[in-house]
Design a protein around this motif. Sequence first.
Motif, short mmCIF file in Angstrom:
data_model
loop_
_atom_site.label_atom_id
_atom_site.label_comp_id
_atom_site.label_asym_id
_atom_site.label_seq_id
_atom_site.Cartn_x
_atom_site.Cartn_y
_atom_site.Cartn_z
N ILE A 10 6.21 -4.38 -9.59
CA ILE A 10 7.63 -4.36 -9.21
C ILE A 10 8.46 -5.09 -10.26
O ILE A 10 8.03 -6.07 -10.84
N ASP A 11 9.64 -4.55 -10.51
CA ASP A 11 10.64 -5.22 -11.33
C ASP A 11 12.00 -4.98 -10.67
O ASP A 11 12.06 -4.50 -9.54
N GLU A 12 13.06 -5.30 -11.39
CA GLU A 12 14.39 -5.20 -10.77
C GLU A 12 14.97 -3.79 -10.75
O GLU A 12 16.05 -3.57 -10.22
N SER A 13 14.26 -2.81 -11.26
CA SER A 13 14.79 -1.46 -11.37
C SER A 13 14.74 -0.68 -10.05
O SER A 13 13.91 -0.95 -9.18
N HIS A 14 15.61 0.33 -9.97
CA HIS A 14 15.60 1.23 -8.82
C HIS A 14 14.28 2.01 -8.78
O HIS A 14 13.73 2.26 -7.71
N ALA A 15 13.78 2.38 -9.94
CA ALA A 15 12.52 3.13 -10.02
C ALA A 15 11.37 2.34 -9.41
O ALA A 15 10.51 2.88 -8.71
N SER A 16 11.37 1.05 -9.65
CA SER A 16 10.33 0.18 -9.12
C SER A 16 10.36 0.15 -7.59
O SER A 16 9.33 0.29 -6.93
N PHE A 17 11.54 -0.03 -7.04
CA PHE A 17 11.64 -0.11 -5.57
C PHE A 17 11.44 1.25 -4.92
O PHE A 17 10.92 1.33 -3.81
N TYR A 18 11.81 2.30 -5.62
CA TYR A 18 11.50 3.64 -5.11
C TYR A 18 9.98 3.82 -5.03
O TYR A 18 9.46 4.33 -4.03
N SER A 19 9.26 3.39 -6.07
CA SER A 19 7.80 3.56 -6.07
C SER A 19 7.14 2.71 -5.00
O SER A 19 6.18 3.14 -4.37
N LEU A 20 7.67 1.51 -4.75
CA LEU A 20 7.13 0.67 -3.67
C LEU A 20 7.35 1.33 -2.32
O LEU A 20 6.43 1.43 -1.51
N GLU A 21 8.56 1.80 -2.09
CA GLU A 21 8.85 2.46 -0.81
C GLU A 21 8.00 3.73 -0.65
O GLU A 21 7.48 4.01 0.43
N TRP A 22 7.84 4.48 -1.73
CA TRP A 22 7.02 5.69 -1.68
C TRP A 22 5.58 5.33 -1.32
O TRP A 22 4.97 5.99 -0.48
N ALA A 23 5.06 4.30 -1.95
CA ALA A 23 3.67 3.88 -1.68
C ALA A 23 3.51 3.46 -0.23
O ALA A 23 2.53 3.82 0.43
N ILE A 24 4.47 2.72 0.29
CA ILE A 24 4.39 2.29 1.69
C ILE A 24 4.45 3.51 2.61
O ILE A 24 3.64 3.65 3.52
N ALA A 82 11.44 -7.21 -2.37
CA ALA A 82 10.20 -6.49 -2.06
C ALA A 82 9.62 -6.94 -0.72
O ALA A 82 9.17 -6.11 0.08
N LYS A 83 9.65 -8.24 -0.46
CA LYS A 83 9.16 -8.76 0.83
C LYS A 83 9.98 -8.20 1.98
O LYS A 83 9.43 -7.83 3.02
N GLU A 84 11.29 -8.15 1.80
CA GLU A 84 12.17 -7.62 2.84
C GLU A 84 11.88 -6.15 3.10
O GLU A 84 11.83 -5.71 4.26
N LEU A 85 11.65 -5.36 2.05
CA LEU A 85 11.31 -3.95 2.22
C LEU A 85 10.01 -3.82 3.00
O LEU A 85 9.91 -3.00 3.91
N CYS A 86 9.02 -4.62 2.66
CA CYS A 86 7.74 -4.57 3.38
C CYS A 86 7.92 -4.90 4.86
O CYS A 86 7.39 -4.21 5.73
N LYS A 87 8.68 -5.93 5.13
CA LYS A 87 8.92 -6.32 6.53
C LYS A 87 9.65 -5.22 7.30
O LYS A 87 9.31 -4.93 8.44
N ARG A 88 10.66 -4.60 6.65
CA ARG A 88 11.40 -3.51 7.30
C ARG A 88 10.48 -2.34 7.62
O ARG A 88 10.70 -1.61 8.59
N LYS A 89 9.46 -2.14 6.79
CA LYS A 89 8.53 -1.03 6.96
C LYS A 89 7.30 -1.44 7.79
O LYS A 89 6.33 -0.70 7.84
#
Length: 163
Positions: A10-24, A82-89
Amino acid sequence: MQKKVLLVGIDESHASFYSLEWAIDHLLAPDPPNSIFKLVLVHVKLPALSILRVSGPGIGGDILPTVEADLKKTAAVVTDKAKELCKRKSVINFHVEIVEGDARNALCQAVEKYHADILVVGSHGHGAFRRAILGSVSDYCAHHAHCTVMIVKKPKNKENHSN
């Protein structure tokens, strides 16, 4: 049964958070607590001296603590998001680590450290020239990581595609 390790860079980019959300959504869903994966999130922070070296000779000294503080702040913002996204999911079984170094090497080292089964990285969509100058983290990891590497690319928006 021991869970497999899903490592996401993960980094600060939109691509990074898109990939994290996709993986989840695709690898941990529909029931993240019962997933076969343990999620490990790795943020790679550049060393402050590497940034100052790029800035030119004579830069450093007084600026070093400011640059280091800014890099730490960015790392905290990225990992908190990233932690917040994980918790939301509803992902509760995850670990976050901040490491320092070059992202390409650091992610491959994290794969070894955590015995990752899959490494997920985002695609920033840089052109060939920028990839040649900066180097592609995803390309490097695809060739050097000792596990399956999944490069998640955000689909182009249909509205943008027609322009």
